[in-house]
Design an enzyme around this catalytic site. Structure first.
Site, PDB file in Angstrom:
ATOM      1  N   GLY A  58       0.981  -1.154   0.078  1.00 16.37           N
ATOM      2  CA  GLY A  58      -0.006   0.075  -0.052  1.00 16.37           C
ATOM      3  C   GLY A  58       0.914   1.106   0.057  1.00 16.37           C
ATOM      4  O   GLY A  58       1.978   1.100   0.223  1.00 16.37           O
ATOM      5  N   CYS A  85       5.101  -6.449   1.383  1.00 15.53           N
ATOM      6  CA  CYS A  85       5.676  -4.820   1.423  1.00 15.53           C
ATOM      7  C   CYS A  85       4.764  -4.121   2.527  1.00 15.53           C
ATOM      8  O   CYS A  85       5.288  -4.520   3.639  1.00 15.53           O
ATOM      9  CB  CYS A  85       5.224  -4.684  -0.083  1.00 15.53           C
ATOM     10  SG  CYS A  85       6.042  -2.860  -0.334  1.00 15.53           S
ATOM     11  N   TYR A  86       3.963  -3.525   2.259  1.00 13.61           N
ATOM     12  CA  TYR A  86       3.531  -2.641   3.302  1.00 13.61           C
ATOM     13  C   TYR A  86       2.844  -3.538   4.174  1.00 13.61           C
ATOM     14  O   TYR A  86       3.003  -3.241   5.487  1.00 13.61           O
ATOM     15  CB  TYR A  86       2.322  -1.555   2.964  1.00 13.61           C
ATOM     16  CG  TYR A  86       1.807  -0.751   4.044  1.00 13.61           C
ATOM     17  CD1 TYR A  86       2.595   0.447   4.395  1.00 13.61           C
ATOM     18  CD2 TYR A  86       0.886  -1.105   4.749  1.00 13.61           C
ATOM     19  CE1 TYR A  86       2.131   1.091   5.379  1.00 13.61           C
ATOM     20  CE2 TYR A  86       0.306  -0.421   5.806  1.00 13.61           C
ATOM     21  CZ  TYR A  86       1.129   0.722   6.234  1.00 13.61           C
ATOM     22  OH  TYR A  86       0.571   1.716   7.069  1.00 13.61           O
ATOM     23  N   HIS A 180       7.504  -8.331  -3.957  1.00 16.08           N
ATOM     24  CA  HIS A 180       6.285  -8.546  -4.622  1.00 16.08           C
ATOM     25  C   HIS A 180       6.363  -9.844  -5.281  1.00 16.08           C
ATOM     26  O   HIS A 180       6.461 -10.189  -6.410  1.00 16.08           O
ATOM     27  CB  HIS A 180       5.791  -7.472  -5.541  1.00 16.08           C
ATOM     28  CG  HIS A 180       5.391  -6.216  -4.667  1.00 16.08           C
ATOM     29  ND1 HIS A 180       4.123  -5.952  -4.349  1.00 16.08           N
ATOM     30  CD2 HIS A 180       6.307  -5.329  -4.496  1.00 16.08           C
ATOM     31  CE1 HIS A 180       4.237  -4.914  -3.664  1.00 16.08           C
ATOM     32  NE2 HIS A 180       5.564  -4.300  -3.767  1.00 16.08           N
ATOM     33  N   GLU A 182       3.658 -11.469  -6.241  1.00 15.48           N
ATOM     34  CA  GLU A 182       2.402 -11.311  -7.130  1.00 15.48           C
ATOM     35  C   GLU A 182       2.675 -10.899  -8.758  1.00 15.48           C
ATOM     36  O   GLU A 182       2.070 -11.079  -9.417  1.00 15.48           O
ATOM     37  CB  GLU A 182       1.204 -10.745  -6.424  1.00 15.48           C
ATOM     38  CG  GLU A 182       1.591  -8.979  -6.265  1.00 15.48           C
ATOM     39  CD  GLU A 182       2.332  -8.703  -5.359  1.00 15.48           C
ATOM     40  OE1 GLU A 182       2.862  -9.348  -4.469  1.00 15.48           O
ATOM     41  OE2 GLU A 182       2.097  -7.450  -4.834  1.00 15.48           O
ATOM     42  N   ASP A 238     -18.670  -9.791 -21.223  1.00  9.83           N
ATOM     43  CA  ASP A 238     -19.289 -10.442 -19.975  1.00  9.83           C
ATOM     44  C   ASP A 238     -20.608 -10.746 -20.148  1.00  9.83           C
ATOM     45  O   ASP A 238     -21.129 -11.785 -19.896  1.00  9.83           O
ATOM     46  CB  ASP A 238     -19.165  -9.148 -18.993  1.00  9.83           C
ATOM     47  CG  ASP A 238     -17.934  -8.707 -18.752  1.00  9.83           C
ATOM     48  OD1 ASP A 238     -16.802  -9.878 -18.788  1.00  9.83           O
ATOM     49  OD2 ASP A 238     -17.617  -7.568 -18.349  1.00  9.83           O
ATOM     50  N   LYS A 380     -11.940 -11.171 -15.315  1.00 11.02           N
ATOM     51  CA  LYS A 380     -12.248 -11.278 -16.673  1.00 11.02           C
ATOM     52  C   LYS A 380     -11.518 -12.457 -17.218  1.00 11.02           C
ATOM     53  O   LYS A 380     -12.108 -13.069 -18.253  1.00 11.02           O
ATOM     54  CB  LYS A 380     -11.635  -9.981 -17.362  1.00 11.02           C
ATOM     55  CG  LYS A 380     -12.033  -9.556 -18.652  1.00 11.02           C
ATOM     56  CD  LYS A 380     -13.141  -8.724 -18.562  1.00 11.02           C
ATOM     57  CE  LYS A 380     -13.440  -8.413 -20.240  1.00 11.02           C
ATOM     58  NZ  LYS A 380     -14.921  -7.544 -19.739  1.00 11.02           N
TER      59      LYS A 380
END
Ligand code: XMP
Length: 524
Positions: A58, A85-86, A180, A182, A238, A380
């Site tokens: 963050g 991280c944060y 990170h 991710e 969608d 998505k």
């Protein structure tokens, strides 16, 4: 059939631009997760019964007053924790450690040395150095770092500039990583997250496309019962996937309405009808409202006003059609998970991003429908996987996004059928050539824009005084920021020549070289 929600991870969002990536990685691993603002109520967290919790990165500075903190409940639930991280820094200060400004801020690649064979990082490495230490190439992005370990924690990773790049309490299964995992730049990031969710949190990998479809079909059948459902089909990914799912679940209890507002791309209306009504046997009512839309938009120049008119007229037509059909109890919507996250984040006190909501369809409040929103837990890419499994054409699933107000935001100022016809042809040439040159999938959105100004040109010995077409192509991940695509000059030349030669009313073609920000992707 396994319960796909039985094993789940809770991600608390402290506002990092990467938080959605954490959720997507966990889902890709095959485990269900939800992403919520860090200040969601303790009651919710307890009721959610997560198998593990991840605290995201963050923008806050952890040692400043009023910076965000993890709710105390996360340390009381007796479940594994991973701070990123944060998230790691706040774990440190909340559990007796310290964080401070890093002597050398790190942004970009770093090499991490794993320490002390933690359960989280053991045997995960990109290479082993001569001393036998595992090394990881990771992505760092921080100006603050942990300088004192929390009570009962061990060091599990360090870099040259960041001595405490990872810590862990093996007994409690609490871990923190300064880098990170991710982002794909961290090569072993997915392996680390997988270790956390499967080995440490003990989640089973039930979140698979097949299981998700079965679960959705069951829920739709249960919710709808013997009632009838109405769906506004736009031809976008969608609503198309919702149509395919509902058709499979409830067959002819579904009716779709497809409104041709005169602002669609070339042949779009025929293609949608062909895919759904002809090939898939879905009941689709096509309404030709082109003239009505053009009439309502005539002499309207202001972009916001145009958008509002289109939204209103769309709902009006939708309501008229709905009234003709009797006993409709449900309205189906193509809401997806990022829409849900967006509204949750924007109600959180630390929300930094305010995204304008573009959806023109809106919800017809006056109609007393109940909602069916089968995709509201899905990202998505998951929606696309489902569509693929249900047999929707790839061309439809991987199409560039198209705005709700359609070509109206790509015809500057007044909208006229004459302009829309010219634009449709120019756009079709651009897209056709992108496909011919294998460039369509290399850009994230591409389209033509009609400029109602005239410029002088020459064809043979004839003077021309005609309209201008702008070409726009962008590279972007989230459509919140974008870079104009560096398309090859020869390619642009070919497209420009084709447009000017094949469309007699166009005398000039320009290429848009504006980034977002400060420009936006659409011109209006
Ligand atoms: P902007 O122009 O805001 O566009 O940079 C960002 C992305 O959103 C799409 N867009 C819309 N989509 N209804 C939609 O469904 C709208 O009113 C709308 N306006 C913009 C745009 O095409 C781009 O992908």
């Amino acid at each position: 059939m396994p319960n796909i929600h039985n094993n789940k991870i809770l991600i608390l969002d402290f506002g990092s631009q990467y938080t959605q990536l954490i959720a997507r990685r966990i889902r890709e691993i095959g485990v269900y997760c939800e992403l919520l603002p860090y200040d969601v109520s303790s009651h919710f967290i307890e009721k959610f019964k997560p198998n593990g919790i991840i605290l995201s990165g963050g923008p806050d500075t952890v040692n400043q007053t009023n910076s965000a903190r993890a709710p105390d409940i996360v340390f009381k639930l007796n479940v594994p924790l991973l701070g990123i991280c944060y998230g790691m820094q706040t774990m440190a200060v909340q559990l007796g450690g310290k964080a401070n400004s890093a002597e050398k801020a790190e942004f970009g690649f770093a090499q991490v040395r794993a320490r002390h064979h933690s359960e989280l990082l053991n045997n995960i490495s990109d290479e082993i150095n001569s001393a036998g230490h595992g090394l990881l190439d990771v992505w760092m992005s921080h100006g603050i770092e942990v300088i004192k370990l929390p009570t009962d924690f061990n060091l599990i990773a360090s870099t040259r500039n960041c001595p405490i790049a990872g810590f862990g309490n093996e007994e409690k299964h609490y871990y923190g990583l300064q880098f990170h995992p991710e982002v794909t730049h961290t090569k072993q990031g997915k392996a680390i997250l997988e270790r956390f969710v499967t080995n440490i949190c003990k989640c089973q990998k039930n979140w698979t496309t097949e299981n998700i479809i079965n679960d959705l079909l069951m829920k739709i059948k249960y919710q709808v019962g013997d009632n009838k459902v109405l769906l506004g089909l736009s031809g976008g990914v969608d609503s198309s996937v919702v149509a395919a799912l509902l058709h499979k679940a409830i067959d002819d209890k579904l009716t779709c309405i497809f409104v041709d507002n005169g602002l669609l791309r070339l042949n779009e209306s025929d293609e949608v009808m062909k895919t759904f009504a002809e090939n898939m046997g879905v009941k689709v009512i096509k309404t030709d409202a082109q003239n009505y839309f053009y009439e309502k938009l005539s002499n309207k120049n202001d972009p916001e006003n145009k958008r509002k008119i289109i939204g209103r007229v769309f709902i009006e037509i939708f309501e008229q059609e709905a009234q003709k059909l009797k006993n409709i109890k449900f309205l189906a919507q193509g809401t997806i998970y990022p829409d849900v996250i967006e509204s949750a984040v924007s109600t959180s006190s630390k929300a930094k991003v305010i995204k304008s909501h573009h959806n023109v369809g809106g919800l017809p409040d006056k109609m007393q429908f109940e909602l069916v929103e089968p995709l509201k837990e899905l990202f998505k890419d998951e929606v696309r996987q489902i569509g693929k499994k249900l047999g929707l054409p790839e061309k439809m699933l991987y199409r560039h996004p198209f705005p709700g107000p359609g070509l109206a935001v790509r015809i500057l100022g007044q909208v006229k059928k004459e302009y829309a016809d010219i634009l449709r042809r120019a756009d079709q040439i651009f897209i056709e050539e992108l496909n011919n040159h294998d460039l369509y999938d290399k850009v994230n959105q591409a389209f033509a824009v009609f400029l109602p100004i005239k410029s002088v040109g020459v064809t043979g010995d004839e003077r021309r005084y005609d309209y201008v077409i702008a070409l726009r192509a962008v590279e972007t991940i989230d459509f919140m920021t974008a870079r104009w695509a560096r398309l090859p000059h020869d390619f642009l030349e070919l497209v420009s020549n084709r447009i000017m030669n094949e469309i007699s009313r166009v005398s000039r073609v320009v290429y848009d070289i504006s980034g977002k920000p400060p420009a936006t992707i659409e011109w209006e």
